[in-house]
Design a protein around this motif. Sequence first.
Motif, PDB file in Angstrom:
ATOM      1  N   VAL A   1     -10.581 -18.091 -37.051  1.00 48.80           N
ATOM      2  CA  VAL A   1     -11.784 -17.542 -36.430  1.00 48.80           C
ATOM      3  C   VAL A   1     -11.442 -16.268 -35.657  1.00 48.80           C
ATOM      4  N   PHE A   2     -10.353 -16.294 -34.903  1.00 49.63           N
ATOM      5  CA  PHE A   2      -9.877 -15.097 -34.206  1.00 49.63           C
ATOM      6  C   PHE A   2      -8.386 -15.225 -33.949  1.00 49.63           C
ATOM      7  N   ASP A   3      -7.720 -14.098 -33.799  1.00 43.12           N
ATOM      8  CA  ASP A   3      -6.290 -14.085 -33.471  1.00 43.12           C
ATOM      9  C   ASP A   3      -5.958 -12.745 -32.841  1.00 43.12           C
ATOM     10  N   SER A   4      -5.554 -12.802 -31.592  1.00 42.21           N
ATOM     11  CA  SER A   4      -5.246 -11.579 -30.854  1.00 42.21           C
ATOM     12  C   SER A   4      -3.901 -10.976 -31.227  1.00 42.21           C
ATOM     13  N   LYS A   5      -3.066 -11.751 -31.888  1.00 48.91           N
ATOM     14  CA  LYS A   5      -1.642 -11.401 -32.029  1.00 48.91           C
ATOM     15  C   LYS A   5      -1.052 -11.363 -30.612  1.00 48.91           C
ATOM     16  N   ILE A   6       0.048 -10.708 -30.399  1.00 52.71           N
ATOM     17  CA  ILE A   6       0.685 -10.671 -29.076  1.00 52.71           C
ATOM     18  C   ILE A   6      -0.111  -9.771 -28.133  1.00 52.71           C
ATOM     19  N   VAL A   7      -0.460 -10.301 -26.964  1.00 56.82           N
ATOM     20  CA  VAL A   7      -1.137  -9.525 -25.923  1.00 56.82           C
ATOM     21  C   VAL A   7      -0.158  -9.408 -24.756  1.00 56.82           C
ATOM     22  N   MET A   8       0.296  -8.215 -24.514  1.00 56.40           N
ATOM     23  CA  MET A   8       1.266  -7.972 -23.448  1.00 56.40           C
ATOM     24  C   MET A   8       0.587  -8.071 -22.078  1.00 56.40           C
ATOM     25  N   PRO A   9       1.367  -8.343 -21.025  1.00 57.59           N
ATOM     26  CA  PRO A   9       0.795  -8.408 -19.676  1.00 57.59           C
ATOM     27  C   PRO A   9       0.002  -7.144 -19.348  1.00 57.59           C
ATOM     28  N   GLY A  10      -1.177  -7.347 -18.753  1.00 58.46           N
ATOM     29  CA  GLY A  10      -2.030  -6.225 -18.383  1.00 58.46           C
ATOM     30  C   GLY A  10      -2.987  -5.771 -19.479  1.00 58.46           C
ATOM     31  N   ASN A  11      -2.818  -6.284 -20.701  1.00 57.25           N
ATOM     32  CA  ASN A  11      -3.692  -5.905 -21.806  1.00 57.25           C
ATOM     33  C   ASN A  11      -4.731  -7.000 -22.059  1.00 57.25           C
ATOM     34  N   SER A  12      -5.686  -6.701 -22.935  1.00 61.38           N
ATOM     35  CA  SER A  12      -6.730  -7.675 -23.228  1.00 61.38           C
ATOM     36  C   SER A  12      -7.092  -7.650 -24.704  1.00 61.38           C
ATOM     37  N   TYR A  13      -7.861  -8.656 -25.100  1.00 61.26           N
ATOM     38  CA  TYR A  13      -8.346  -8.809 -26.471  1.00 61.26           C
ATOM     39  C   TYR A  13      -9.787  -9.288 -26.384  1.00 61.26           C
ATOM     40  N   GLU A  14     -10.646  -8.752 -27.234  1.00 55.37           N
ATOM     41  CA  GLU A  14     -12.061  -9.132 -27.229  1.00 55.37           C
ATOM     42  C   GLU A  14     -12.515  -9.477 -28.636  1.00 55.37           C
ATOM     43  N   PHE A  15     -13.467 -10.404 -28.723  1.00 53.87           N
ATOM     44  CA  PHE A  15     -14.122 -10.651 -29.995  1.00 53.87           C
ATOM     45  C   PHE A  15     -15.528 -11.179 -29.736  1.00 53.87           C
ATOM     46  N   ILE A  16     -16.377 -11.046 -30.736  1.00 55.10           N
ATOM     47  CA  ILE A  16     -17.775 -11.487 -30.651  1.00 55.10           C
ATOM     48  C   ILE A  16     -17.910 -12.764 -31.463  1.00 55.10           C
ATOM     49  N   VAL A  17     -18.493 -13.801 -30.847  1.00 58.55           N
ATOM     50  CA  VAL A  17     -18.692 -15.067 -31.560  1.00 58.55           C
ATOM     51  C   VAL A  17     -19.945 -14.969 -32.420  1.00 58.55           C
ATOM     52  N   LYS A  18     -19.869 -15.526 -33.613  1.00 55.18           N
ATOM     53  CA  LYS A  18     -20.962 -15.377 -34.565  1.00 55.18           C
ATOM     54  C   LYS A  18     -21.701 -16.681 -34.848  1.00 55.18           C
ATOM     55  N   ASN A  19     -21.069 -17.825 -34.614  1.00 49.72           N
ATOM     56  CA  ASN A  19     -21.681 -19.103 -34.955  1.00 49.72           C
ATOM     57  C   ASN A  19     -21.580 -20.080 -33.792  1.00 49.72           C
ATOM     58  N   LYS A  20     -22.630 -20.916 -33.636  1.00 55.78           N
ATOM     59  CA  LYS A  20     -22.568 -21.915 -32.567  1.00 55.78           C
ATOM     60  C   LYS A  20     -21.618 -23.035 -32.973  1.00 55.78           C
ATOM     61  N   GLY A  21     -21.093 -23.693 -31.962  1.00 57.84           N
ATOM     62  CA  GLY A  21     -20.134 -24.775 -32.190  1.00 57.84           C
ATOM     63  C   GLY A  21     -19.029 -24.718 -31.159  1.00 57.84           C
ATOM     64  N   THR A  22     -17.970 -25.456 -31.412  1.00 60.52           N
ATOM     65  CA  THR A  22     -16.824 -25.501 -30.504  1.00 60.52           C
ATOM     66  C   THR A  22     -15.610 -24.906 -31.201  1.00 60.52           C
ATOM     67  N   ILE A  23     -14.927 -24.005 -30.507  1.00 57.69           N
ATOM     68  CA  ILE A  23     -13.744 -23.349 -31.062  1.00 57.69           C
ATOM     69  C   ILE A  23     -12.543 -23.674 -30.173  1.00 57.69           C
ATOM     70  N   PRO A  24     -11.637 -24.532 -30.636  1.00 56.31           N
ATOM     71  CA  PRO A  24     -10.404 -24.734 -29.868  1.00 56.31           C
ATOM     72  C   PRO A  24      -9.491 -23.527 -30.060  1.00 56.31           C
ATOM     73  N   TYR A  25      -8.652 -23.256 -29.053  1.00 56.45           N
ATOM     74  CA  TYR A  25      -7.725 -22.136 -29.172  1.00 56.45           C
ATOM     75  C   TYR A  25      -6.421 -22.466 -28.470  1.00 56.45           C
ATOM     76  N   LEU A  26      -5.395 -21.678 -28.765  1.00 53.99           N
ATOM     77  CA  LEU A  26      -4.072 -21.898 -28.197  1.00 53.99           C
ATOM     78  C   LEU A  26      -3.307 -20.583 -28.140  1.00 53.99           C
ATOM     79  N   CYS A  27      -2.162 -20.646 -27.502  1.00 48.89           N
ATOM     80  CA  CYS A  27      -1.202 -19.541 -27.509  1.00 48.89           C
ATOM     81  C   CYS A  27      -0.123 -19.913 -28.517  1.00 48.89           C
TER      82      CYS A  27
END
Length: 157
Positions: free
Chosen positions: A89-115
């Motif tokens: 559904v989404f994957d930021s790849k490596i996000v270094m300290p001080g940086n960010s990642y954004e995405f827009i959700v398209k479908n309702k439901g529950t999305i589990p995530y991890l590092c």
Amino acid sequence: MNNLVIVLSVVLFVIIMGITTQTVFANQEYVVITPASGSGAKGCEKTVTGCYIPKEATVDVGGMVIFKNTDTVAHTFTSGTPDEGPSGVFDSKIVMPGNSYEFIVKNKGTIPYLCMVHPWMVGKIIVTPSAHEKRSQDWKDQDSNDEISFSGFVGPM
């Protein structure tokens, strides 16, 4: 003096009502998720707050999820679970300290995530219908036999 007190009371009341109304009826247009401090080391998963703050976030369909890496180590922000792996559904790849990642959700439901770097870091995004979808569904849920009546002035005759 009494008039000033009355005016100030009314102004204060209007301000409080405005703040309260905005809070109660606010849309979940975006959510910001950050890693808990020190979450690169095991242990955060056993705390009440978890490894991501918030560990369970809610946003409307079409809303934005923002992952800000406020920690001192690199993280990923990847949909999926440690047991099943990335869901795509989404994957930021490596996000270094001080940086960010954004995405827009398209479908309702529950999305589990991890590092992916620290797989004990898990969280959940709950995607709810947007305010527009909720209003549309409310209209659809009404019985088609319900009568709608209007009263009062509606325009020039």
